[in-house]
Design an enzyme around this catalytic site. Structure first.
Site, PDB file in Angstrom:
ATOM      1  CE  LYS A  83      92.901  13.170  74.509  1.00  0.00           C
ATOM      2  NZ  LYS A  83      93.641  12.208  75.333  1.00  0.00           N
TER       3      LYS A  83
HETATM    4  C1  E4P Z   1      96.597  13.483  76.820  1.00  0.00           C
HETATM    5  O1  E4P Z   1      95.407  13.570  76.673  1.00  0.00           O
HETATM    6  C2  E4P Z   1      97.378  12.317  76.471  1.00  0.00           C
HETATM    7  O2  E4P Z   1      96.594  11.183  76.746  1.00  0.00           O
HETATM    8  C3  E4P Z   1      98.638  12.143  77.271  1.00  0.00           C
HETATM    9  O3  E4P Z   1      98.807  13.169  78.221  1.00  0.00           O
HETATM   10  C4  E4P Z   1      99.854  11.853  76.454  1.00  0.00           C
HETATM   11  O4  E4P Z   1     100.956  11.666  77.297  1.00  0.00           O
HETATM   12  P1  E4P Z   1     102.307  10.987  76.804  1.00  0.00           P
HETATM   13  O5  E4P Z   1     103.028  11.950  75.921  1.00  0.00           O
HETATM   14  O6  E4P Z   1     103.073  10.718  78.065  1.00  0.00           O
HETATM   15  O7  E4P Z   1     101.910   9.745  76.064  1.00  0.00           O
END
Ligand code: E4P
Length: 217
Positions: A83
């Site tokens: 990622k």
């Molecule tokens: C995606 O990969 C992120 O980990 C996640 O969806 C972020 O979500 P949030 O905005 O609720 O922290």
């Protein structure tokens, strides 16, 4: 639409996996911090538990650092997806990993142009953050529609991974918008099964069945 769970909590991942509802897992540094566990240990544990892709995020901000960290993480298991942040350095690292056959998830996407760049960099997944846009009174779901249209216009193979999902309605709208995957908090996934009429109907069936005095086994 595939379901990834957005968590680093092993018990939640195991429970959803046992229901047969999981296609993969995403984590991020905040979720790792919340779990209170060692990052590399947790990723290794999740990868053993789940067959599908498991996103592990680099912490470095520059290309060399991202490549070094990503190559280390990719060795943890075959199903690790690297990622990377949607920055120029992150896109360069994305191109590097794609060239080596390593899967990538380009994260923190808030615009269609950013998603276009990620596709051009050969990303396996692009993660547009719906909830965080909604928090600013910007229609997060509109971004999913825009990316779907752009990717379809040019036949990009990058998968749209709807992220920052906060509600059951987000899941439904992402599916309607043609997202390939949604990464969803555990509680929201389980909540999708709930309906007041299901509960009411089941109560009535249970009462009527009891009144028959029969048993199936
Ligand atoms: C995606 O990969 C992120 O980990 C996640 O969806 C972020 O979500 P949030 O905005 O609720 O922290």
């Amino acid at each position: 639409m595939k379901f990834f769970v957005d968590t680093a909590v092993i018990d939640d991942i195991r429970e959803l996996n046992d229901y047969g509802l999981l296609d993969g897992v995403t984590t991020n540094p905040s979720l790792i911090a919340k779990s209170g566990r060692d990052f590399k240990e947790v990723i290794a544990e999740i990868c053993k538990l789940v067959d599908g892709p498991v996103s592990a995020e680099v912490a470095a901000m520059n290309f060399d650092g991202m490549v070094a960290e990503g190559e280390y993480l990719a060795k943890i298991a075959d199903n690790v997806v690297i990622k990377l942040p949607l920055t120029l350095e992150g896109l360069k690292a994305c191109r590097h990993f794609t060239g080596k056959g390593i899967k990538t998830n380009v994260t923190l996407c808030f615009s269609a142009n950013q998603a276009l760049l990620a596709a051009k960099a050969g990303a396996t997944y692009i993660s547009p953050f719906i909830g965080r846009l909604d928090d600013l009174s910007i229609d997060g779901m509109e971004l999913i529609h825009e990316i779907r249209e752009i990717y379809d216009n040019y036949g990009f193979g990058t998968n749209i991974l709807a992220a920052s999902i906060r509600s059951a309605n987000h899941v439904k709208e992402a599916a309607l918008a043609g997202a390939d995957v949604a990464t969803i908090p555990p509680g929201v996934i389980k909540g999708l099964a709930n309906h007041v009429l299901t509960e009411k109907g089941l109560d009535q069936f249970a009462k009527d069945w009891a009144a028959t005095g029969q048993s199936i086994l």
